[in-house]
Enzyme design. Structure first.
Site, mmCIF file in Angstrom:
data_model
loop_
_atom_site.group_PDB
_atom_site.id
_atom_site.type_symbol
_atom_site.label_atom_id
_atom_site.label_comp_id
_atom_site.label_asym_id
_atom_site.label_seq_id
_atom_site.Cartn_x
_atom_site.Cartn_y
_atom_site.Cartn_z
ATOM 1 N N GLY A 1 0.834 -1.205 0.000
ATOM 2 C CA GLY A 1 0.000 0.000 0.000
ATOM 3 C C GLY A 1 0.864 1.248 0.000
ATOM 4 C CB SER B 1 0.336 3.958 -4.465
ATOM 5 O OG SER B 1 -0.940 3.666 -3.925
ATOM 6 C CB VAL C 1 -1.848 -7.335 0.590
ATOM 7 C CG1 VAL C 1 -0.755 -6.386 0.151
ATOM 8 C CG2 VAL C 1 -3.039 -6.586 1.179
ATOM 9 C CG ASN D 1 0.880 1.401 4.803
ATOM 10 O OD1 ASN D 1 0.545 2.030 5.801
ATOM 11 N ND2 ASN D 1 0.543 1.781 3.570
ATOM 12 C CB SER E 1 -5.647 1.465 13.294
ATOM 13 O OG SER E 1 -6.594 2.465 13.637
ATOM 14 C CE1 TYR F 1 -8.246 -0.270 8.848
ATOM 15 C CE2 TYR F 1 -8.471 1.088 10.812
ATOM 16 C CZ TYR F 1 -7.766 0.725 9.676
ATOM 17 O OH TYR F 1 -6.579 1.369 9.374
ATOM 18 C CB ALA G 1 -12.219 -7.476 14.226
ATOM 19 C CE LYS H 1 -5.150 -1.756 9.904
ATOM 20 N NZ LYS H 1 -4.017 -2.069 9.004
ATOM 21 C CB ILE I 1 -2.471 10.111 10.166
ATOM 22 C CG1 ILE I 1 -2.016 9.289 11.383
ATOM 23 C CG2 ILE I 1 -1.267 10.657 9.389
ATOM 24 C CD1 ILE I 1 -1.166 10.018 12.397
#
Length: 243
Positions: free
Chosen positions: A8, A10, A61, A89, A141, A154, A156, A158, A187
């Site tokens: 990831g 890019s 991925v 990432n 995260s 998300y 779960a 991470k 961020i």
């Protein structure tokens, strides 16, 4: 030739990591992307402008066969290349309340974060062990640490990668391979551009969103030899929102 791979890579935090590693290390940068080739090439241009070099590699991925095929072909055409640092990432969000969450949204998010960690890391692990040196850095995260409403999938995903980080770190520490997780809070990236910053800042003791470059600084440190006695850690970088 020594390489670091950033999945990831890019856009957003991934791009900042690629650029920072180009500035601060001697590694060539292998920039993974899923669909946006233009953005990946822009990242590569920034890597070159920072005085390093690298290339882009396309795969999802979350798709085991795709990962294996792309990385195996790359290795065949780069017989002298050695990937010493793996930065997992790539991530995906499909936010929504759990009671209305479609199975597809659950599976896609889990497959990208947890499956992605497995597919990419597992591909390189034997070579890292053989060479008795490596750095594995998983971008997780704050959601995976404290949980975030509307992000059950998300959070779960991470949290699962955090567990994997701690377990794998114990398995391979004797071979001078560290495994750490970096847990960003809010961020400034494309992913957070639609959030209400004014309201959210009230929750953050530092009273601001972080910058992708600040996360990249931490990753660059963990990718270096300076971090050799840090492993199995989850390092929060969130302005104090959860610590």
């Amino acid at each position: 030739m020594k390489y670091v791979i950033v999945t990831g890579g890019s856009r957003g935090i991934g791009r900042a990591i690629c650029k920072k590693l180009a500035e601060e290390t001697d590694y060539h940068i292998l920039i993974n992307y899923h669909s946006n080739e233009t953005a990946a090439l822009e990242t590569l241009a920034e890597v070159r402008a920072a005085g390093s070099n690298g290339e882009i590699i396309k795969f999802d991925v979350g798709q085991a066969d795709e990962v294996k095929k792309a990385l195996s072909q790359w290795e065949e055409s780069h017989p002298d290349a050695l990937v010493e640092v793996v930065v997992n990432n790539a991530g995906l969000t499909r936010d929504g309340l759990f009671m209305w969450m479609p199975l597809q949204d659950w599976n896609d998010v889990i497959q990208t974060s947890v499956g992605g960690f497995y597919h990419v890391t597992n591909h390189f692990i034997q070579k890292l062990l053989h060479n008795r040196y490596g750095r594995i850095i998983n971008i997780v995260s704050v959601s995976g640490v404290k949980g975030t409403a509307g992000q059950t999938n998300y959070s779960a995903a991470k949290a699962a990668v955090i567990g994997a980080t701690k377990a794998l770190a114990q398995e391979i520490a004797k071979r001078n391979i560290t495994v750490n997780a970096v847990a960003p809070g809010f961020i400034n990236t494309d992913m957070t551009s639609n959030l209400d910053q004014k309201e959210l800042k009230k929750l953050i003791p530092a009273n601001r969103f972080g910058e992708a470059e600040e996360v990249a600084d931490l990753v660059a440190f963990l990718a270096s030899k300076k971090s050799s006695y840090i492993t199995g850690e989850v390092i929060n970088i969130n302005g104090g929102i959860y610590s």
